[in-house]
Motif scaffolding. Structure first.
Motif, PDB file in Angstrom:
ATOM      1  N   GLY A 114      41.027  21.280  24.124  1.00 58.11           N
ATOM      2  CA  GLY A 114      41.155  19.824  24.074  1.00 58.11           C
ATOM      3  C   GLY A 114      40.662  19.104  25.312  1.00 58.11           C
ATOM      4  N   LEU A 115      39.676  19.699  26.010  1.00 55.87           N
ATOM      5  CA  LEU A 115      39.211  19.115  27.272  1.00 55.87           C
ATOM      6  C   LEU A 115      37.864  18.411  27.180  1.00 55.87           C
ATOM      7  CD1 LEU A 115      40.109  22.088  29.694  1.00 55.87           C
ATOM      8  CD2 LEU A 115      41.432  19.991  29.289  1.00 55.87           C
ATOM      9  N   MET A 116      37.203  18.433  26.002  1.00 52.78           N
ATOM     10  CA  MET A 116      35.834  17.915  25.911  1.00 52.78           C
ATOM     11  C   MET A 116      35.726  16.447  26.301  1.00 52.78           C
ATOM     12  SD  MET A 116      33.326  20.004  25.307  1.00 52.78           S
ATOM     13  CE  MET A 116      31.994  19.107  24.528  1.00 52.78           C
ATOM     14  N   THR A 123      38.042  28.083  37.514  1.00 52.82           N
ATOM     15  CA  THR A 123      38.134  26.796  38.209  1.00 52.82           C
ATOM     16  C   THR A 123      38.915  25.806  37.350  1.00 52.82           C
ATOM     17  OG1 THR A 123      36.059  27.156  39.402  1.00 52.82           O
ATOM     18  CG2 THR A 123      36.832  24.890  39.223  1.00 52.82           C
ATOM     19  N   LEU A 124      38.396  25.519  36.161  1.00 52.17           N
ATOM     20  CA  LEU A 124      39.111  24.655  35.228  1.00 52.17           C
ATOM     21  C   LEU A 124      40.095  25.449  34.362  1.00 52.17           C
ATOM     22  CD1 LEU A 124      36.109  22.493  33.956  1.00 52.17           C
ATOM     23  CD2 LEU A 124      38.059  21.606  35.255  1.00 52.17           C
ATOM     24  N   GLU A 142      31.401  25.220  25.473  1.00 52.12           N
ATOM     25  CA  GLU A 142      31.878  24.095  24.655  1.00 52.12           C
ATOM     26  C   GLU A 142      32.962  24.543  23.684  1.00 52.12           C
ATOM     27  OE1 GLU A 142      28.272  22.445  23.026  1.00 52.12           O
ATOM     28  OE2 GLU A 142      28.007  21.101  24.754  1.00 52.12           O
ATOM     29  N   ALA A 143      32.855  25.768  23.166  1.00 55.60           N
ATOM     30  CA  ALA A 143      33.890  26.279  22.258  1.00 55.60           C
ATOM     31  C   ALA A 143      35.220  26.414  22.986  1.00 55.60           C
ATOM     32  CB  ALA A 143      33.463  27.620  21.675  1.00 55.60           C
ATOM     33  N   LEU A 144      35.180  26.941  24.212  1.00 51.16           N
ATOM     34  CA  LEU A 144      36.412  27.097  24.995  1.00 51.16           C
ATOM     35  C   LEU A 144      36.985  25.741  25.387  1.00 51.16           C
ATOM     36  CD1 LEU A 144      38.500  28.685  26.592  1.00 51.16           C
ATOM     37  CD2 LEU A 144      36.838  28.919  28.453  1.00 51.16           C
ATOM     38  N   HIS A 169      36.718  14.857  28.646  1.00 51.58           N
ATOM     39  CA  HIS A 169      36.599  14.587  30.082  1.00 51.58           C
ATOM     40  C   HIS A 169      35.160  14.638  30.584  1.00 51.58           C
ATOM     41  CE1 HIS A 169      40.954  14.807  30.752  1.00 51.58           C
ATOM     42  NE2 HIS A 169      40.961  15.865  29.967  1.00 51.58           N
ATOM     43  N   PHE A 170      34.259  15.311  29.850  1.00 51.79           N
ATOM     44  CA  PHE A 170      32.976  15.670  30.437  1.00 51.79           C
ATOM     45  C   PHE A 170      31.791  14.984  29.779  1.00 51.79           C
ATOM     46  CE2 PHE A 170      35.900  19.290  31.018  1.00 51.79           C
ATOM     47  CZ  PHE A 170      36.029  19.183  32.401  1.00 51.79           C
ATOM     48  N   ALA A 171      30.915  14.420  30.628  1.00 48.04           N
ATOM     49  CA  ALA A 171      29.695  13.772  30.135  1.00 48.04           C
ATOM     50  C   ALA A 171      28.719  14.807  29.604  1.00 48.04           C
ATOM     51  CB  ALA A 171      29.046  12.970  31.262  1.00 48.04           C
ATOM     52  N   VAL A 172      28.737  16.001  30.195  1.00 45.60           N
ATOM     53  CA  VAL A 172      27.842  17.070  29.740  1.00 45.60           C
ATOM     54  C   VAL A 172      28.437  18.412  30.144  1.00 45.60           C
ATOM     55  CG1 VAL A 172      26.398  17.249  31.812  1.00 45.60           C
ATOM     56  CG2 VAL A 172      25.394  17.733  29.600  1.00 45.60           C
ATOM     57  N   VAL A 173      28.160  19.427  29.321  1.00 50.20           N
ATOM     58  CA  VAL A 173      28.499  20.811  29.650  1.00 50.20           C
ATOM     59  C   VAL A 173      27.171  21.551  29.749  1.00 50.20           C
ATOM     60  CG1 VAL A 173      29.630  22.938  28.884  1.00 50.20           C
ATOM     61  CG2 VAL A 173      30.725  20.702  28.472  1.00 50.20           C
TER      62      VAL A 173
END
Length: 240
Positions: A135-137, A20-21, A128-130, A139-143
């Motif tokens: 370099g996408l972390m 998806t992402l 989270e490692a991926l 963007h996200f409030a939570v994984v």
């Protein structure tokens, strides 16, 4: 320069990760094939293996071995799973890349007020490692992998709890995914679902059960607008 209207304030968009992402199949299948090779099994081709991705590492190992005509007996050989994880972590972003348009689309949705989170059947530390390696972390409030919630997709609790962990309300949320695990979880949670038609679809698009199918990631903005508008109209009718 005109300001972007924050018309998505109070809304949360939950994303599946693999298919998806991120186009992560090359590295996942690469690790699978490195587990198969010492046993004399031919590599599983990427084209036939994309549908294996998205159900978690154990399922990928089990079904991947079956696809190669092999059997993984987890009870007899539990260390294979650890070897798989170690190898995958070492190669997690060798060839995995965000799908085209992901960064720009996430930035646009956030600028309009949406809170973004990830609801994935990938273990949280691996997710989270991926995401971090690409370099996408930011963007996200939570994984939220399955270890951060009470049940994994397709259980509705996964999407509901991911949205709540992000500070959102499941009644004002949208799920974006590519497989039956995503549409099933969204349906069970009462959350509309956008299907990534370019992802690792494990059923024909017409049978996946999403609300809207998109052909490329950039089309997500219009899909979210459509679902948001429909929700607002429903709320207006309910208020009459």
């Amino acid at each position: 320069m005109s300001m972007i209207a924050r018309d998505l304030d109070g809304w949360t968009i939950a994303f599946d990760l693999d298919g998806t992402l991120v186009d992560s199949a090359p590295d996942l299948i690469g690790t699978l094939n490195r587990m198969l090779a010492p046993r004399g099994h031919p590599p599983v081709p990427l084209s036939s293996a994309r549908h294996l991705v998205g159900h978690g590492a154990r399922a990928l190992l089990r079904h991947g071995f079956a696809e190669a005509g092999a059997v993984w007996d987890e009870a007899a050989e539990p260390e294979l799973f650890d070897r798989f994880i170690d190898d995958y972590v070492a190669h997690i972003a060798d060839d995995s890349r965000p799908f085209e348009g992901v960064v720009e689309t996430l930035d646009h949705l956030a600028a309009r007020g949406a809170v973004l989170c990830v609801a994935t059947n990938k273990r949280t530390d691996l997710a989270e490692a991926l995401i971090g390696a690409l370099g996408l972390m930011r963007h996200f409030a939570v994984v939220a992998g399955p270890d951060r919630v009470s049940a994994r997709k397709p259980d509705g609790a996964h999407v509901r709890e991911a949205v709540r962990l992000a500070g959102g309300d499941p009644l004002r949320a949208v799920m974006v995914g590519d497989a039956t695990t995503d549409t099933g979880s969204a349906r069970a949670a009462g959350v509309p679902c956008v299907v990534a038609g370019f992802g690792y679809n494990d059923a024909p698009l017409a049978e996946l059960g999403g609300d809207i199918v998109i052909d490329c990631f950039a089309d997500l903005v219009a899909a979210v607008e459509t679902l948001h508008r429909a929700a607002m109209q429903t709320a207006d009718v309910a208020a009459i």
